[in-house]
Design a protein around this motif. Structure first.
Motif, mmCIF file in Angstrom:
data_model
loop_
_atom_site.group_PDB
_atom_site.id
_atom_site.type_symbol
_atom_site.label_atom_id
_atom_site.label_comp_id
_atom_site.label_asym_id
_atom_site.label_seq_id
_atom_site.Cartn_x
_atom_site.Cartn_y
_atom_site.Cartn_z
ATOM 1 N N SER A 64 81.027 48.615 64.467
ATOM 2 C CA SER A 64 79.752 49.591 64.942
ATOM 3 C C SER A 64 80.137 50.733 65.493
ATOM 4 O O SER A 64 79.059 51.657 65.574
ATOM 5 C CB SER A 64 79.130 48.600 66.111
ATOM 6 N N GLU A 65 81.262 51.134 65.872
ATOM 7 C CA GLU A 65 81.826 52.409 66.264
ATOM 8 C C GLU A 65 81.815 53.253 65.258
ATOM 9 O O GLU A 65 81.654 54.538 65.074
ATOM 10 C CB GLU A 65 82.851 52.440 67.345
ATOM 11 N N ALA A 66 82.579 52.819 64.018
ATOM 12 C CA ALA A 66 82.902 53.714 62.926
ATOM 13 C C ALA A 66 81.622 53.794 61.848
ATOM 14 O O ALA A 66 81.710 54.657 61.159
ATOM 15 C CB ALA A 66 84.077 53.293 62.038
ATOM 16 N N CYS A 67 80.767 52.681 61.787
ATOM 17 C CA CYS A 67 79.886 52.643 60.781
ATOM 18 C C CYS A 67 78.803 53.588 60.903
ATOM 19 O O CYS A 67 78.319 53.752 61.948
ATOM 20 C CB CYS A 67 79.289 51.316 60.430
ATOM 21 N N VAL A 68 78.266 54.576 60.087
ATOM 22 C CA VAL A 68 77.240 55.459 60.285
ATOM 23 C C VAL A 68 75.937 55.097 59.569
ATOM 24 O O VAL A 68 75.088 55.748 59.735
ATOM 25 C CB VAL A 68 77.925 56.727 59.776
ATOM 26 N N GLY A 69 76.005 53.996 58.887
ATOM 27 C CA GLY A 69 74.668 53.316 58.303
ATOM 28 C C GLY A 69 74.393 54.290 57.049
ATOM 29 O O GLY A 69 73.155 54.135 56.938
ATOM 30 N N CYS A 70 75.053 54.735 56.335
ATOM 31 C CA CYS A 70 74.728 55.836 55.340
ATOM 32 C C CYS A 70 74.679 54.730 54.140
ATOM 33 O O CYS A 70 73.770 55.431 53.022
ATOM 34 C CB CYS A 70 76.122 56.420 54.866
ATOM 35 N N GLY A 71 74.726 53.530 54.050
ATOM 36 C CA GLY A 71 74.461 52.604 52.913
ATOM 37 C C GLY A 71 75.252 52.739 51.713
ATOM 38 O O GLY A 71 74.740 52.074 50.615
ATOM 39 N N ALA A 72 76.391 53.544 51.690
ATOM 40 C CA ALA A 72 77.459 53.395 50.360
ATOM 41 C C ALA A 72 77.738 52.061 50.172
ATOM 42 O O ALA A 72 77.784 51.760 48.903
ATOM 43 C CB ALA A 72 78.438 54.299 50.879
ATOM 44 N N CYS A 73 78.140 51.389 50.968
ATOM 45 C CA CYS A 73 78.494 49.865 50.825
ATOM 46 C C CYS A 73 77.328 49.089 49.994
ATOM 47 O O CYS A 73 77.621 48.063 49.254
ATOM 48 C CB CYS A 73 78.925 49.068 52.098
ATOM 49 N N VAL A 74 75.953 49.138 50.481
ATOM 50 C CA VAL A 74 75.056 48.744 49.830
ATOM 51 C C VAL A 74 74.954 48.969 48.545
ATOM 52 O O VAL A 74 74.796 48.312 47.463
ATOM 53 C CB VAL A 74 73.803 48.925 50.468
ATOM 54 N N ASN A 75 75.282 50.132 47.940
ATOM 55 C CA ASN A 75 75.055 50.581 46.647
ATOM 56 C C ASN A 75 76.033 50.216 45.677
ATOM 57 O O ASN A 75 76.018 50.196 44.234
ATOM 58 C CB ASN A 75 75.201 52.099 46.500
ATOM 59 N N VAL A 76 77.296 49.622 46.221
ATOM 60 C CA VAL A 76 78.380 49.137 45.274
ATOM 61 C C VAL A 76 78.619 47.803 45.563
ATOM 62 O O VAL A 76 79.423 47.252 44.770
ATOM 63 C CB VAL A 76 79.661 50.106 45.733
ATOM 64 N N CYS A 77 77.805 46.849 46.156
ATOM 65 C CA CYS A 77 77.863 45.581 46.278
ATOM 66 C C CYS A 77 77.348 44.809 44.964
ATOM 67 O O CYS A 77 76.283 44.882 44.635
ATOM 68 C CB CYS A 77 77.147 45.005 47.168
ATOM 69 N N PRO A 78 78.163 44.151 44.159
ATOM 70 C CA PRO A 78 77.794 43.813 42.916
ATOM 71 C C PRO A 78 76.753 42.182 43.030
ATOM 72 O O PRO A 78 76.195 41.922 42.027
ATOM 73 C CB PRO A 78 78.972 43.441 42.242
ATOM 74 N N THR A 79 76.882 41.770 44.194
ATOM 75 C CA THR A 79 76.233 40.428 44.288
ATOM 76 C C THR A 79 74.854 40.662 45.267
ATOM 77 O O THR A 79 74.252 39.684 45.458
ATOM 78 C CB THR A 79 76.887 39.475 44.870
ATOM 79 N N SER A 80 74.424 41.862 45.749
ATOM 80 C CA SER A 80 73.574 42.190 46.763
ATOM 81 C C SER A 80 73.740 41.288 48.116
ATOM 82 O O SER A 80 72.567 41.058 48.453
ATOM 83 C CB SER A 80 72.000 42.041 45.925
ATOM 84 N N ALA A 81 75.043 41.169 48.412
ATOM 85 C CA ALA A 81 75.006 40.472 49.663
ATOM 86 C C ALA A 81 74.804 41.615 50.633
ATOM 87 O O ALA A 81 74.259 40.970 52.122
ATOM 88 C CB ALA A 81 76.715 40.007 49.677
ATOM 89 N N LEU A 82 74.925 42.721 50.338
ATOM 90 C CA LEU A 82 74.659 43.761 51.548
ATOM 91 C C LEU A 82 73.081 44.249 50.974
ATOM 92 O O LEU A 82 72.747 44.904 49.900
ATOM 93 C CB LEU A 82 75.476 44.743 51.528
ATOM 94 N N THR A 83 71.990 44.382 51.929
ATOM 95 C CA THR A 83 70.883 45.053 51.577
ATOM 96 C C THR A 83 70.520 45.940 52.596
ATOM 97 O O THR A 83 70.889 45.845 53.904
ATOM 98 C CB THR A 83 69.795 43.921 51.525
ATOM 99 N N LEU A 84 69.841 47.092 52.515
ATOM 100 C CA LEU A 84 69.303 48.151 53.099
ATOM 101 C C LEU A 84 67.806 48.457 53.139
ATOM 102 O O LEU A 84 67.392 48.296 52.063
ATOM 103 C CB LEU A 84 69.959 49.248 52.825
ATOM 104 N N VAL A 85 67.089 48.343 54.371
ATOM 105 C CA VAL A 85 65.665 48.370 54.326
ATOM 106 C C VAL A 85 65.390 49.381 55.595
ATOM 107 O O VAL A 85 65.852 49.195 56.843
ATOM 108 C CB VAL A 85 64.852 47.229 54.751
ATOM 109 N N ASP A 86 64.589 50.530 55.189
ATOM 110 C CA ASP A 86 64.250 51.444 56.227
ATOM 111 C C ASP A 86 62.575 51.101 56.732
ATOM 112 O O ASP A 86 61.814 50.832 56.002
ATOM 113 C CB ASP A 86 64.040 52.754 55.643
ATOM 114 N N PHE A 87 62.618 51.143 57.979
ATOM 115 C CA PHE A 87 61.224 50.744 58.659
ATOM 116 C C PHE A 87 60.613 51.949 59.497
ATOM 117 O O PHE A 87 61.332 52.620 60.124
ATOM 118 C CB PHE A 87 61.667 49.799 59.786
ATOM 119 N N ASP A 88 59.372 52.297 59.139
ATOM 120 C CA ASP A 88 58.791 53.311 59.946
ATOM 121 C C ASP A 88 57.998 52.797 60.881
ATOM 122 O O ASP A 88 57.742 51.775 61.086
ATOM 123 C CB ASP A 88 57.696 54.049 58.826
ATOM 124 N N GLY A 89 57.812 53.820 61.905
ATOM 125 C CA GLY A 89 56.996 53.246 63.131
ATOM 126 C C GLY A 89 57.343 54.463 64.187
ATOM 127 O O GLY A 89 57.565 55.381 63.841
#
Length: 200
Positions: free
Chosen positions: A44-69
């Motif tokens: 939690s300290e080092a992760c910046v939430g950029c989503g690079a890991c989501v882009n390279v996940c071959p099985t979509s085990a990592l997903t990214l969703v942006d919520f407005d509000g």
């Protein structure tokens, strides 16, 4: 005809008297070798939430969703039930320490709902048109990484000090007709920055 039978008998007796090759798991924990690819874990300290890991996940085990509000957020969800422990997320992490593979491999469960974890990050949107640019933590990390070079971008310095506005000041891009010099002191998306530079 008798020789093959004697040979098989010898092998059977040798197998019975030899030590077992199987482990006593789960009674005794299994010690995995170093650099074993097990369960991915976020830092939690080092992760910046950029989503690079989501882009390279071959099985979509990592997903990214942006919520407005009122307070826009980004959620990155990791599902262990679909992860194949390939290590792409760790190899392509922007900060190199945001997500790492641990030695934990026994993650059996009775419910799929318990096989996921979600991390939230505060988003920064363009202060002129409202387009999502990235997480505030990522902008701050960039400012620290650039060091003195960050002074070339006032937006990054404002992100570092936490003085950026959470909501667009002028509303949507369609409602913005006037271009002012003060817009340079805002965090702008590439489209708004281009329009601002061209018009001036």
């Amino acid at each position: 005809m008798k020789l093959p039978k004697l040979r098989e008998l010898k092998e059977a007796v040798t197998a019975v008297l030899s030590p077992r090759f199987t482990t006593r798991f789960p009674a005794t924990p299994c010690v995995v070798p170093e650099r074993y690819r097990g369960k991915p874990e976020f830092d939690s300290e080092a992760c910046v939430g950029c989503g690079a890991c989501v882009n390279v996940c071959p099985t979509s085990a990592l997903t990214l969703v942006d919520f407005d509000g009122d307070q826009p957020t980004r959620q990155i969800t990791l599902r262990y039930d679909t992860c194949i422990f390939c290590g792409n997320c760790h190899d392509n992490c922007t900060t190199q320490d945001g997500i790492r593979l641990s030695g934990q491999w026994d993650m059996a469960g009775l419910s799929r709902e318990t096989m996921a974890e979600t991390h939230e990050y505060e988003l920064q949107r363009c202060e002129r048109c409202g387009t999502t640019i990235g997480t505030k933590k990522h902008l701050t990390w960039l400012c620290d990484r650039l060091g003195p070079l960050a002074y070339a971008n006032p937006s990054l310095l404002l992100a570092k000090t936490g003085e950026l506005a959470a909501e667009p000041v002028d509303g949507l891009a369609a409602q913005v007709t006037e271009v002012r010099t003060g817009d340079f002191m805002r965090l702008l998306c590439p489209k708004c920055k281009y329009e601002l530079n061209v018009r001036l």
